[in-house]
Scaffold this active site. Structure first.
Site, PDB file in Angstrom:
ATOM      1  N   ARG A   1       4.970   0.134  -6.371  1.00  0.00           N
ATOM      2  CA  ARG A   1       4.847  -0.752  -5.218  1.00  0.00           C
ATOM      3  C   ARG A   1       3.736  -1.786  -5.408  1.00  0.00           C
ATOM      4  NH1 ARG A   1       6.995   2.006  -0.611  1.00  0.00           N
ATOM      5  NH2 ARG A   1       5.635   0.851   0.772  1.00  0.00           N
TER       6      ARG A   1
ATOM      7  N   TRP B   1      -3.009  -2.562  -1.698  1.00  0.00           N
ATOM      8  CA  TRP B   1      -2.682  -3.927  -2.164  1.00  0.00           C
ATOM      9  C   TRP B   1      -3.420  -4.823  -1.183  1.00  0.00           C
ATOM     10  CZ3 TRP B   1       0.757  -6.246  -5.794  1.00  0.00           C
ATOM     11  CH2 TRP B   1       1.009  -7.606  -5.575  1.00  0.00           C
TER      12      TRP B   1
ATOM     13  N   GLU C   1      21.687 -17.360 -10.358  1.00  0.00           N
ATOM     14  CA  GLU C   1      20.947 -16.316 -11.080  1.00  0.00           C
ATOM     15  C   GLU C   1      21.681 -14.981 -11.081  1.00  0.00           C
ATOM     16  OE1 GLU C   1      17.043 -16.603  -8.927  1.00  0.00           O
ATOM     17  OE2 GLU C   1      16.244 -16.254 -10.923  1.00  0.00           O
TER      18      GLU C   1
ATOM     19  N   LYS D   1      11.572 -11.379 -15.286  1.00  0.00           N
ATOM     20  CA  LYS D   1      10.837 -11.580 -14.028  1.00  0.00           C
ATOM     21  C   LYS D   1       9.687 -12.557 -14.228  1.00  0.00           C
ATOM     22  CE  LYS D   1       9.840 -10.954  -9.753  1.00  0.00           C
ATOM     23  NZ  LYS D   1      10.671 -11.723  -8.822  1.00  0.00           N
TER      24      LYS D   1
ATOM     25  N   GLU E   1      17.128 -23.788  -3.522  1.00  0.00           N
ATOM     26  CA  GLU E   1      16.795 -22.371  -3.672  1.00  0.00           C
ATOM     27  C   GLU E   1      18.040 -21.502  -3.469  1.00  0.00           C
ATOM     28  OE1 GLU E   1      14.555 -20.741  -4.939  1.00  0.00           O
ATOM     29  OE2 GLU E   1      14.645 -18.746  -4.078  1.00  0.00           O
TER      30      GLU E   1
ATOM     31  N   CYS F   1       0.823  -1.203   0.000  1.00  0.00           N
ATOM     32  CA  CYS F   1       0.000   0.000   0.000  1.00  0.00           C
ATOM     33  C   CYS F   1       0.864   1.265   0.000  1.00  0.00           C
ATOM     34  CB  CYS F   1      -0.879   0.009   1.241  1.00  0.00           C
ATOM     35  SG  CYS F   1      -1.888  -1.449   1.382  1.00  0.00           S
TER      36      CYS F   1
ATOM     37  N   HIS G   1      27.226 -40.365  -3.588  1.00  0.00           N
ATOM     38  CA  HIS G   1      26.876 -41.203  -4.742  1.00  0.00           C
ATOM     39  C   HIS G   1      27.365 -40.593  -6.056  1.00  0.00           C
ATOM     40  CE1 HIS G   1      24.616 -43.902  -2.222  1.00  0.00           C
ATOM     41  NE2 HIS G   1      24.058 -42.853  -1.643  1.00  0.00           N
TER      42      HIS G   1
ATOM     43  N   LYS H   1      19.498 -18.999  -6.312  1.00  0.00           N
ATOM     44  CA  LYS H   1      19.741 -17.576  -6.080  1.00  0.00           C
ATOM     45  C   LYS H   1      21.159 -17.216  -6.509  1.00  0.00           C
ATOM     46  CE  LYS H   1      16.689 -16.277  -5.792  1.00  0.00           C
ATOM     47  NZ  LYS H   1      15.508 -17.076  -5.830  1.00  0.00           N
TER      48      LYS H   1
ATOM     49  N   ASN I   1      -1.535   2.507   6.202  1.00  0.00           N
ATOM     50  CA  ASN I   1      -0.687   1.375   5.790  1.00  0.00           C
ATOM     51  C   ASN I   1      -0.333   0.604   7.038  1.00  0.00           C
ATOM     52  OD1 ASN I   1      -0.634   2.294   3.200  1.00  0.00           O
ATOM     53  ND2 ASN I   1       1.527   2.907   3.220  1.00  0.00           N
ATOM     54  N   GLY I   2      -0.207  -0.718   6.916  1.00  0.00           N
ATOM     55  CA  GLY I   2       0.194  -1.525   8.071  1.00  0.00           C
ATOM     56  C   GLY I   2      -0.915  -2.459   8.483  1.00  0.00           C
TER      57      GLY I   2
HETATM   58  C1  AGP Z   1      13.302 -16.929  -9.121  1.00  0.00           C
HETATM   59  O1  AGP Z   1      14.382 -16.302  -8.549  1.00  0.00           O
HETATM   60  C2  AGP Z   1      13.313 -16.983 -10.567  1.00  0.00           C
HETATM   61  N1  AGP Z   1      13.445 -15.709 -11.129  1.00  0.00           N
HETATM   62  C3  AGP Z   1      12.408 -17.951 -11.291  1.00  0.00           C
HETATM   63  O2  AGP Z   1      12.912 -19.215 -11.018  1.00  0.00           O
HETATM   64  C4  AGP Z   1      10.889 -17.947 -10.977  1.00  0.00           C
HETATM   65  O3  AGP Z   1      10.681 -18.399  -9.671  1.00  0.00           O
HETATM   66  C5  AGP Z   1      10.142 -18.825 -12.002  1.00  0.00           C
HETATM   67  O4  AGP Z   1      10.297 -18.279 -13.270  1.00  0.00           O
HETATM   68  C6  AGP Z   1       8.688 -19.006 -11.671  1.00  0.00           C
HETATM   69  O5  AGP Z   1       8.017 -17.801 -11.651  1.00  0.00           O
HETATM   70  P1  AGP Z   1       6.568 -17.678 -11.014  1.00  0.00           P
HETATM   71  O6  AGP Z   1       6.687 -17.984  -9.574  1.00  0.00           O
HETATM   72  O7  AGP Z   1       6.149 -16.267 -11.297  1.00  0.00           O
HETATM   73  O8  AGP Z   1       5.684 -18.672 -11.708  1.00  0.00           O
END
Ligand code: AGP
Length: 604
Positions: free
Chosen positions: A27, A75, A487, A599, A480, A2, A503, A484, A99-100
């Site tokens: 935002r 939001w 990427e 994204k 994960e 928000c 293994h 990160k 907000n909050g």
């Molecule tokens: C995450 O850091 C990535 N950019 C990527 O793996 C992302 O999670 C994936 O493309 C799925 O996106 P979504 O959650 O919008 O479906």
């Protein structure tokens, strides 16, 4: 998330408020509104969707005299994104934006309803304006009524309130949610929840501190601190660069989003936890009827959070659960039974592969559920049921708070299902709920840890690869962590179950192979420790993350001692996010927009 704006002055307040809200668009929001008090008359407008809808509604409204006004972009967190739930919220003769989270809103609302007050919205915010008007009836001072109201609120807030009896005054209060006031030589006053709406209008700004409250008029600006003592404002020069203003002082959106996880998870939990019950009002109570199996489908980070769910659903709810990478599921003629609940997980709700699997499941006649961060996205519109993660807009391509909120939802959903199936005792559910309430605190970034990881990162800029290893839910977390790192640093990294290293991958072990080992005190500690010792014996460079000191590690990131492995999960998650961030910063990469990535991946 928000956004708030406020204006007091002689200029065109409608344009200023709408312009300010436009600056907060980045935002994210799903509805917006303004209220203006001009010549003793209030005008208020609200609209769902984009600001253009609000602009359309206000097109005949003219503000050409002195006025005061407040505005908000919402939001949805508590209550759907409808016009009634949009701010400003109205009392008899006052408006408020906020907000909050007002944590004690339910109790206040109950009392107000018992006294005859009618509520129009489902929001926590609406209690503020009614509580204020109730207090106003019992005092002759408007400010005293406002102060009493603030004293009665528990939770986080940035609040602006205007009332008909005070035609030249805006009341404000701040605790936990950001807000600032800007001034200029023309004696105008501007409020906003971040710098950007003020750039170009104001020269100097005062950032409110927690527990500040007070009021402004054309000639006064009065602030009080938490002890009720009047204090001097502290004005500083306003930034002039909008992009850096949007980052709220952080170097990158990813960094800001890591720090925002405290609020994001608090929003995820909001209204969904009773003392001894998990509530998902958005789910039909029959959703799990006739369901004997859960199939999860997602991509990337969302896949990793869903993999965590496979452990939690089976452990807590004794429900058979499997998971597939969406791009694989699409083309292998999967077997789908009617007794299978199909759950897709997506931050954006637009990822092409995941969306396609959802269509397949619908065509096969399965019940479907989406866990998503974006309301009205394609997946939300298509699925039978939806749980919103409420992470707020995530701008960094490398997902952080989306992952944190997804895992939180899965933990809650596993308990929700356990309640239905009675697979956990009421005492066990109550204990888990108490732990869930501690998650926001466990993702708070400590300065010491951030500084330590910043220094540590210089030792991890090369090498021939990283292995992130863990067991159970710490295996998805390892995946994960590795995702990160690759990427945003472009270094090769793999996530692996720690017991699987022997293994094959252990053949790679040498000092230039970096092992990031997740060693939770409360889950399979000794088993994981032996796997790490095997790597250490073969001279792999080890960076251990744990609350228990580990003498075989070359480097050690200490997390606080926690009560439970899931809290350790969240503590370690933050450490991994910071490690990737700082390695990427040292390598001089574009943290927020890494090469070759988008994204939202809306192509196959
Ligand atoms: C995450 O850091 C990535 N950019 C990527 O793996 C992302 O999670 C994936 O493309 C799925 O996106 P979504 O959650 O919008 O479906």
């Amino acid at each position: 998330m928000c956004g708030i704006v406020g204006y007091l002055g002689n200029k065109n307040s409608k344009e200023i408020l709408l312009g300010g809200l436009k600056e907060l668009e980045y935002r994210g929001y799903d509805s917006a509104g303004i209220a203006v008090l001009q010549e003793g008359e209030f005008n208020s407008f609200k609209a769902t969707g984009k600001l253009i809808n609000l602009e359309e509604k206000t097109k005949d409204f003219v503000t050409d005299k002195f006025s005061i006004g407040i505005g908000h972009t919402r939001w949805a967190t508590h209550g759907k994104p409808t016009e009634l739930n949009a701010h400003p919220h109205i009392g008899d003769a006052s408006y408020v934006v906020h907000n909050g989270i007002i944590e004690n809103y339910a109790a206040l609302k109950k009392d107000l309803i018992a006294e005859g007050v009618t509520f129009l919205s489902q929001t926590d915010t609406e209690v503020i304006v009614h509580q204020f008007e109730k207090n106003l009836k019992n005092t002759t001072s408007t400010f005293e009524a406002f102060k009493r109201t603030i004293d009665e609120l528990e939770g986080a807030y940035a609040i602006l309130l205007v009332t008909k009896g005070e035609k030249e005054t805006i009341f404000f209060a701040k605790n936990g949610s950001p807000m600032l006031i800007g001034i200029n030589a023309e004696n105008e006053k501007y409020f906003a929840s971040s710098d950007t709406p003020l750039i170009g209008h104001c020269t100097d700004v005062n950032y409110f501190e927690d527990c500040d409250y007070g009021y402004v008029t054309p000639d006064t600006f009065t602030i009080f601190n938490k002890d009720g003592k009047e204090k001097k404002p502290h004005f500083t020069k306003l930034l002039t660069n909008k992009l850096s203003a949007q980052k709220d002082g952080y170097r990158f959106f990813m960094e800001k989003e890591i720090y925002e996880q405290v609020d994001a998870i608090a929003n995820t939990l909001l209204g969904r936890l009773d003392d001894n019950e998990v509530l998902f009002d958005e789910l039909d109570s029959t959703l799990f009827e006739g369901i004997n199996e859960i199939k999860l489908c997602a991509c990337g980070t969302s896949y990793h959070s869903a993999l965590t769910a496979t452990y939690l659903f089976e452990r807590h709810a004794k429900m058979k659960t499997s998971i597939e990478v969406a791009s694989e599921f699409r083309y292998r003629n999967p077997i789908m039974h009617k007794d299978m609940l199909f759950i897709v997980i997506s931050q954006s709700g637009e990822t092409a592969d995941t969306l396609e699997t959802l269509k397949m499941a619908k065509e096969a006649g399965l019940k479907t559920l989406v866990i998503c961060n974006v309301d009205n996205s394609s997946m939300v519109r298509l699925a039978d049921s939806c749980i919103l993660t409420r992470a707020g807009v995530e701008k960094g391509v490398a997902s952080t708070k989306a992952f944190a909120t997804q895992v939180t939802i899965f933990w809650m959903l596993s308990l929700y299902l356990a309640q239905k199936k009675k697979s956990l005792s009421p005492q066990e559910i109550t204990k888990e709920i108490a732990l869930l309430r501690e998650v926001p605190a466990s993702v708070k970034v400590s300065n010491d840890m951030h500084e330590y990881i910043k220094r540590l990162s210089k030792r991890y800029l090369h090498g021939h690869g990283f292995f992130f290893i863990g067991r159970d839910v710490f295996y998805p977390l390892a995946l994960e962590g590795a995702l990160k790192l690759k990427e945003i640093s472009y270094l090769h990294a793999e996530g692996y179950p720690s017991g699987e290293m022997k293994h094959g991958p252990i053949a790679l072990a040498d000092p230039e192979l970096f092992t990031i080992a997740l060693l939770p005190q409360h889950l399979l500690y000794d088993k994981t420790k032996s796997n790490v010792e095997e790597l250490s014996a073969r001279d792999s460079t080890i960076c251990a993350i744990s609350s228990i000191d580990f003498d075989k590690a070359d480097d050690f990131i200490a997390i606080p001692t926690c009560k439970d492995y899931m809290l350790e999960f969240f503590e370690m998650m933050v450490a991994l996010q910071l490690l990737s961030l700082e390695i990427s910063v040292r390598l001089g990469n574009d943290v927020d927009m890494p090469r070759n990535l988008a994204k939202s991946v809306t192509v196959e």
